[in-house]
Design a protein around this motif. Structure first.
Motif, PDB file in Angstrom:
ATOM      1  N   MET A  51      28.884 -56.193  16.844  1.00 52.28           N
ATOM      2  CA  MET A  51      29.550 -57.005  16.151  1.00 52.28           C
ATOM      3  C   MET A  51      30.830 -56.481  15.161  1.00 52.28           C
ATOM      4  SD  MET A  51      28.443 -60.094  17.079  1.00 52.28           S
ATOM      5  CE  MET A  51      26.981 -60.929  17.584  1.00 52.28           C
ATOM      6  N   SER A  52      30.370 -55.170  15.059  1.00 53.13           N
ATOM      7  CA  SER A  52      31.436 -54.524  14.139  1.00 53.13           C
ATOM      8  C   SER A  52      32.832 -54.511  15.088  1.00 53.13           C
ATOM      9  CB  SER A  52      30.916 -53.006  13.890  1.00 53.13           C
ATOM     10  OG  SER A  52      30.726 -52.490  15.128  1.00 53.13           O
ATOM     11  N   LEU A  53      32.749 -54.516  16.435  1.00 55.17           N
ATOM     12  CA  LEU A  53      33.977 -54.686  17.155  1.00 55.17           C
ATOM     13  C   LEU A  53      35.065 -55.693  16.832  1.00 55.17           C
ATOM     14  CD1 LEU A  53      32.595 -53.629  20.728  1.00 55.17           C
ATOM     15  CD2 LEU A  53      33.619 -52.286  19.107  1.00 55.17           C
ATOM     16  N   LEU A  54      34.263 -56.982  16.246  1.00 57.70           N
ATOM     17  CA  LEU A  54      35.205 -58.001  16.023  1.00 57.70           C
ATOM     18  C   LEU A  54      35.588 -57.794  14.348  1.00 57.70           C
ATOM     19  CD1 LEU A  54      32.472 -60.603  17.386  1.00 57.70           C
ATOM     20  CD2 LEU A  54      34.458 -59.644  18.450  1.00 57.70           C
ATOM     21  N   THR A  55      36.401 -56.891  14.376  1.00 58.04           N
ATOM     22  CA  THR A  55      36.958 -56.542  13.058  1.00 58.04           C
ATOM     23  C   THR A  55      37.649 -57.616  12.220  1.00 58.04           C
ATOM     24  OG1 THR A  55      39.060 -55.940  13.910  1.00 58.04           O
ATOM     25  CG2 THR A  55      37.476 -54.335  13.861  1.00 58.04           C
ATOM     26  N   GLU A  56      38.173 -57.620  11.119  1.00 55.51           N
ATOM     27  CA  GLU A  56      38.444 -58.680  10.145  1.00 55.51           C
ATOM     28  C   GLU A  56      40.102 -58.682  10.535  1.00 55.51           C
ATOM     29  OE1 GLU A  56      37.089 -60.670   8.385  1.00 55.51           O
ATOM     30  OE2 GLU A  56      35.177 -59.868   8.511  1.00 55.51           O
ATOM     31  N   ASN A  57      40.581 -57.498  11.075  1.00 55.06           N
ATOM     32  CA  ASN A  57      42.183 -57.606  11.332  1.00 55.06           C
ATOM     33  C   ASN A  57      42.354 -57.170  12.781  1.00 55.06           C
ATOM     34  OD1 ASN A  57      42.910 -57.624   8.404  1.00 55.06           O
ATOM     35  ND2 ASN A  57      42.058 -55.822   8.194  1.00 55.06           N
ATOM     36  N   PRO A  58      42.202 -58.134  13.543  1.00 58.31           N
ATOM     37  CA  PRO A  58      42.599 -58.024  14.985  1.00 58.31           C
ATOM     38  C   PRO A  58      44.156 -57.906  15.363  1.00 58.31           C
ATOM     39  CG  PRO A  58      42.487 -60.478  14.489  1.00 58.31           C
ATOM     40  CD  PRO A  58      42.105 -59.970  13.161  1.00 58.31           C
ATOM     41  N   ALA A  59      44.404 -57.193  16.520  1.00 60.42           N
ATOM     42  CA  ALA A  59      45.830 -57.570  16.907  1.00 60.42           C
ATOM     43  C   ALA A  59      46.210 -58.898  17.404  1.00 60.42           C
ATOM     44  CB  ALA A  59      46.027 -56.418  18.108  1.00 60.42           C
ATOM     45  N   ILE A  60      47.471 -59.052  17.100  1.00 56.73           N
ATOM     46  CA  ILE A  60      47.708 -60.563  17.217  1.00 56.73           C
ATOM     47  C   ILE A  60      49.322 -60.658  17.948  1.00 56.73           C
ATOM     48  CG2 ILE A  60      48.391 -62.846  16.281  1.00 56.73           C
ATOM     49  CD1 ILE A  60      46.517 -62.155  13.852  1.00 56.73           C
ATOM     50  N   SER A  61      49.195 -61.464  18.970  1.00 54.96           N
ATOM     51  CA  SER A  61      50.348 -61.677  19.556  1.00 54.96           C
ATOM     52  C   SER A  61      50.641 -63.231  19.822  1.00 54.96           C
ATOM     53  CB  SER A  61      50.389 -61.092  20.954  1.00 54.96           C
ATOM     54  OG  SER A  61      51.531 -61.365  21.929  1.00 54.96           O
ATOM     55  N   ILE A  62      51.783 -63.615  19.342  1.00 51.34           N
ATOM     56  CA  ILE A  62      52.232 -65.213  19.380  1.00 51.34           C
ATOM     57  C   ILE A  62      53.560 -65.323  20.248  1.00 51.34           C
ATOM     58  CG2 ILE A  62      52.669 -67.026  18.055  1.00 51.34           C
ATOM     59  CD1 ILE A  62      50.667 -65.996  15.983  1.00 51.34           C
ATOM     60  N   ILE A  63      53.619 -66.404  21.271  1.00 51.93           N
ATOM     61  CA  ILE A  63      54.564 -66.749  21.536  1.00 51.93           C
ATOM     62  C   ILE A  63      54.781 -68.099  21.298  1.00 51.93           C
ATOM     63  CG2 ILE A  63      55.984 -66.999  23.834  1.00 51.93           C
ATOM     64  CD1 ILE A  63      54.903 -64.585  24.832  1.00 51.93           C
ATOM     65  N   GLN A  64      55.952 -68.388  20.612  1.00 51.73           N
ATOM     66  CA  GLN A  64      56.025 -70.015  20.049  1.00 51.73           C
ATOM     67  C   GLN A  64      57.159 -70.629  20.612  1.00 51.73           C
ATOM     68  OE1 GLN A  64      56.591 -70.021  16.067  1.00 51.73           O
ATOM     69  NE2 GLN A  64      56.298 -72.215  15.789  1.00 51.73           N
ATOM     70  N   SER A  65      57.193 -71.791  21.065  1.00 48.81           N
ATOM     71  CA  SER A  65      58.182 -72.561  21.623  1.00 48.81           C
ATOM     72  C   SER A  65      59.437 -72.574  20.499  1.00 48.81           C
ATOM     73  CB  SER A  65      57.696 -73.933  21.909  1.00 48.81           C
ATOM     74  OG  SER A  65      58.875 -74.847  22.204  1.00 48.81           O
ATOM     75  N   LYS A  66      60.595 -72.532  21.146  1.00 48.82           N
ATOM     76  CA  LYS A  66      61.880 -72.647  20.168  1.00 48.82           C
ATOM     77  C   LYS A  66      61.690 -74.020  19.373  1.00 48.82           C
ATOM     78  CE  LYS A  66      64.706 -69.065  22.087  1.00 48.82           C
ATOM     79  NZ  LYS A  66      66.261 -69.016  22.671  1.00 48.82           N
ATOM     80  N   ASN A  67      62.568 -74.060  18.364  1.00 53.83           N
ATOM     81  CA  ASN A  67      62.941 -75.129  17.758  1.00 53.83           C
ATOM     82  C   ASN A  67      61.805 -75.627  16.755  1.00 53.83           C
ATOM     83  OD1 ASN A  67      65.608 -74.967  18.646  1.00 53.83           O
ATOM     84  ND2 ASN A  67      64.871 -75.929  20.605  1.00 53.83           N
ATOM     85  N   ALA A  68      60.752 -74.976  16.788  1.00 52.27           N
ATOM     86  CA  ALA A  68      59.625 -75.200  15.852  1.00 52.27           C
ATOM     87  C   ALA A  68      59.007 -74.243  15.244  1.00 52.27           C
ATOM     88  CB  ALA A  68      58.301 -75.798  16.968  1.00 52.27           C
TER      89      ALA A  68
END
Length: 408
Positions: free
Chosen positions: A388-405
């Protein structure tokens, strides 16, 4: 039974005879992937994979394709972060032809500068296609975030800039360094004959290139962020966590944990996010294991407006798993599913060939399926809880969001 024969030049032939099958699958595995590239070479391994299909001294690209089409065979290739594979699957009485054509491609590809320029454009289109598919692109961005200063995080396809620098000389220099006998494994499975093994040794067992030891630097996981906006209908989210190497003794415990998190339709994330809340159509997790490290990733796609809730539910689900662990039923059900996957994989010559080739290339050992089943059986709630220690409090995050929002 898996047999390994080492040729005089160090090349290994791994064979598994399955006489009741009518097919033969053969793969040429080369221990060279995008991880082996210098920064200015990024994408070169994948580009070489393409170029081996562009014609030899005696066969044009069209003739290579026709030779397999006319016998009802399948031929293809792929590049990963740690190796490249060229493979074919044919009826058993066409196996010698398949091996002969693969050998011709491996040794005699012309690397015509005209074809290099044409294929450069093809790969540029492939990069554009990936960028036009945000559910693929978001994973590429995640790996860049997780390993920003290591080649394991670089895109397998390369970049527009690096592709422009590829020449016949660069290709041949890379192959001279990495396409060596000790870096190459020929894996074959199905209704094979001793004559076929002798042909493989004749074709592949005598070439000589200097074998250079690999000196991999262990990649360091980074909990960074990536954010892009694109003309899309959905937003796309990836979370990344440290994982385990393919040789780690807890790899099957992690396989169970991943499956419960998001690796199946009965997983926590699928049931909570799709079935209960209707937040996403696609939601899943996966674990990528390599020779010395691994990464656990979670993906979900939803509207921009629901993206904050999606991320919150994912993190809450992981927090609940860390706090309370997995249920006995979840562990037992997942163990049965994994065992089923192992057994079902034995019914395909392609999957056996692929498994044997990767095991020999990266692990230098072959686990009988009975041993794998036993390791799965040994998975326990306590062993999973230790991960469970692998599930760290600070993950890497990648987001692709739709434009105009906007994302709140």
């Amino acid at each position: 039974m898996v047999n390994t024969h080492v040729c005089g030049n160090g090349l290994r032939i791994v064979s598994e005879k399955i006489p009741h099958f009518r097919s033969v699958a053969v793969g040429v595995f080369v221990n060279a992937g995008s991880r082996d590239e210098l920064p200015e070479e990024n994408g070169l391994t994948h580009f070489i994979e393409h170029m081996l299909f562009k014609g030899t001294e005696t066969r044009s690209a069209k003739q290579i394709a026709r030779e397999f089409d006319r016998i009802g065979g399948d031929m293809n290739a792929y590049t990963s972060k740690e190796y490249t594979c060229y493979y074919a699957k044919v009826l058993d009485h066409h196996a010698e032809l398949a091996v002969t054509v693969l050998a011709d491609m491996f040794f005699n590809s012309k690397m015509d500068p005209v074809e290099i320029d044409k294929e450069r454009q093809v790969v540029l289109e492939e990069i554009s296609m990936t960028e036009d598919m945000p559910d693929d692109d978001v994973h590429e961005q995640l790996w860049k975030v997780m390993y920003p200063h290591h080649s394991i995080g670089a895109p397998i396809l390369g970049t527009v800039q690096t592709l422009q620098s590829f020449t016949k000389e660069k290709i041949e220099d890379f192959m001279e360094r990495h396409y060596t006998p000790r870096n190459t494994v020929i894996s074959i499975a199905g209704n094979i004959t001793p004559e076929l093994i002798r042909l493989i040794e004749k074709l592949f067992g005598t070439f000589n290139r200097t074998n250079r030891p690999k000196n991999y630097l262990l990649p360091d996981f980074t909990a960074g962020h990536s954010f892009k906006t694109k003309e899309t209908e959905q937003g796309h989210l990836c979370l990344g966590y440290p994982g385990l190497s393919m040789q780690h003794p807890d790899i099957f415990n992690l396989a169970v944990l991943n499956n419960v998190i998001g690796g199946s339709m009965s997983s926590r994330l699928f049931q909570e996010i799709r079935e209960e809340r209707g937040l996403a159509y696609s939601i899943y997790s996966y674990h990528s294991a390599y020779s010395d490290h691994g990464a656990l990733a979670i993906y979900g796609g939803t509207s921009n407006e629901q993206m904050p809730e999606l991320q919150e539910v994912i993190l809450d689900t992981l927090a609940a798993i860390k706090t309370n662990g997995l249920t006995r039923e979840e562990i037992e059900d997942t163990k049965e599913q994994l065992k089923g996957n192992v057994i079902l994989g034995l019914e395909s010559t392609s999957s056996r060939m692929s498994r044997n080739g990767k095991n020999e290339l990266l692990l230098q050992r072959h686990q009988p399926h009975e041993e794998i089943i036993e390791l799965i059986e040994q998975v326990s709630a306590e062993k999973v809880q230790n991960l469970m220690s692998l599930l760290t409090e600070n993950p890497a995050i990648s987001i692709i969001q739709s434009k105009n929002a906007s994302l709140t």
